[in-house]
Write an enzyme that holds these catalytic residues in place. Structure first.
Site, PDB file in Angstrom:
ATOM      1  N   HIS A 175      -8.197  -2.402  -8.397  1.00 18.07           N
ATOM      2  CA  HIS A 175      -7.949  -2.087  -6.994  1.00 18.07           C
ATOM      3  C   HIS A 175      -7.091  -3.189  -6.372  1.00 18.07           C
ATOM      4  O   HIS A 175      -7.351  -4.374  -6.563  1.00 18.07           O
ATOM      5  CB  HIS A 175      -9.299  -1.979  -6.265  1.00 18.07           C
ATOM      6  CG  HIS A 175      -9.195  -1.947  -4.779  1.00 18.07           C
ATOM      7  ND1 HIS A 175      -9.797  -2.891  -3.973  1.00 18.07           N
ATOM      8  CD2 HIS A 175      -8.563  -1.084  -3.940  1.00 18.07           C
ATOM      9  CE1 HIS A 175      -9.554  -2.613  -2.707  1.00 18.07           C
ATOM     10  NE2 HIS A 175      -8.803  -1.524  -2.654  1.00 18.07           N
ATOM     11  N   HIS A 224      -0.929  -6.063   2.066  1.00 20.98           N
ATOM     12  CA  HIS A 224      -2.322  -5.719   2.329  1.00 20.98           C
ATOM     13  C   HIS A 224      -2.469  -5.337   3.797  1.00 20.98           C
ATOM     14  O   HIS A 224      -2.467  -6.201   4.675  1.00 20.98           O
ATOM     15  CB  HIS A 224      -3.221  -6.908   1.992  1.00 20.98           C
ATOM     16  CG  HIS A 224      -4.660  -6.550   1.808  1.00 20.98           C
ATOM     17  ND1 HIS A 224      -5.446  -6.085   2.837  1.00 20.98           N
ATOM     18  CD2 HIS A 224      -5.454  -6.567   0.705  1.00 20.98           C
ATOM     19  CE1 HIS A 224      -6.662  -5.846   2.384  1.00 20.98           C
ATOM     20  NE2 HIS A 224      -6.691  -6.123   1.088  1.00 20.98           N
TER      21      HIS A 224
END
Length: 327
Positions: free
Chosen positions: A45, A89
């Site tokens: 992930h 992110h």
């Protein structure tokens, strides 16, 4: 003048390296005849976010991840301030791991060096940009030379090729995009045409559910699925990775483990997932879980030096054992 063969040269003359390399698919001979849709892969992930900060999800880069045995990479993309498609992110102000094309180049270099490995890449399109930007990144890296395009879309669960077929055709990268995929770029597949996912940002350490979360209102029928098995910790209104729980979360068995949650999923859907996404894959025992879910035993072997039996030393040992059988 002829020189006598050394013991090692003699072994290789009888048992060429290529014979053993070609007998393994993603580290296991048993997987070669299995369809892609019938193999469970541990995935990293947010694979591009490497470090020890709350915005990081892995401890080593994707080359090291692949070398260790990871064959499913997930990464999220956003536009930076200059309009470049980068791996960021949430936003590129929070965490910017650089251009997508650089990441894809690293993956292409690894695939060049590991011809018997099939890799899945799942990209998220956080800013819903046009598919042409992804096509450009794949073209710059020349990674599209390895991509697989299904003969029809959607492709049924029983119609996926085997790993042997993907390797033989050199279509060893299966690339998916969560939103924005289009027929104009045929080799980047729409994730939710082929997959459903369980909930993410889970804060329950028991992982006591396996609900179909996305795509909303869809059915599990005809779709592979991905289990989001990474634990978050809520601090106010913000969720961050709960790194302190990784050894338990990434365990093969036990409460809150990979095996326990997948067991719930198998009970609901009658089959195992194709992807199980984790944080800090190098903690816990993710490959033991992967092998168990695939009905395999022993450590993963194969490309990039992952595992003691994956390199030349493993081939030599096997050659010696085979010689014992001959003599």
């Amino acid at each position: 003048m002829r020189y006598p063969l050394s013991p090692i040269s003699f072994i290789f003359s009888l048992f060429p390296l290529s014979a053993y390399a070609q007998a393994l698919c993603n580290g296991h001979a048993e997987l070669c005849s299995r369809q892609y849709s019938n193999i469970t892969q541990i995935g990293t992930h947010d694979s591009a976010f490497v470090g020890t900060m709350p915005t990081d999800n892995q401890e080593v880069n994707i080359t090291a991840q692949l070398d260790a045995g990871i064959r499913f990479l997930q990464a999220q993309s956003h536009l930076d301030g200059s309009g470049s498609l980068n791996l960021c992110h949430t936003t590129c102000m929070e965490k910017d791991a650089g251009p997508l094309s650089d990441y894809l180049t690293d993956l292409k270099i690894w695939l060049d060096a590991n011809p018997n490995e099939v890799v899945t890449l799942l990209l998220t399109n956080g800013d819903n940009v046009n598919i042409s930007l992804f096509d450009t990144a794949f073209t710059i890296s020349n990674l599209n030379k390895y991509t697989y395009t299904p003969p029809t879309s959607p492709l049924g669960l029983s119609a996926w090729p085997t790993l042997n077929e993907l390797i033989g055709n050199n279509t060893r990268l299966i690339a998916f995009l969560d939103t924005g995929a289009a027929p104009s770029v045929h080799y980047i597949l729409d994730e939710f045409t082929y997959f459903f996912e369980t909930p993410f940002d889970v804060t329950d350490p028991k992982f006591a559910e396996c609900t179909l979360d996305r795509p909303k209102g869809a059915t599990a029928d005809g779709r592979m699925y991905i289990v989001n098995h990474f634990l978050d910790l809520s601090i106010g209104s913000v969720d961050i990775p709960d790194d302190s729980a990784d050894d338990t979360t990434n365990a093969a068995t036990g409460v809150g483990s990979i095996g326990a949650q997948v067991g719930i999923c198998e009970g609901l859907y009658g089959r195992a997932p194709v992807g199980v996404l984790v944080d800090n894959f190098d903690r816990g025992n993710v490959f033991a879980a992967q092998d168990a879910l695939n009905g395999l035993g022993g450590p993963i072997k194969g490309g990039g030096g992952g595992g003691d039996d994956g390199g030349v030393g493993g081939v030599i040992s096997k050659g010696i054992n085979d010689l014992k059988d001959v003599f």
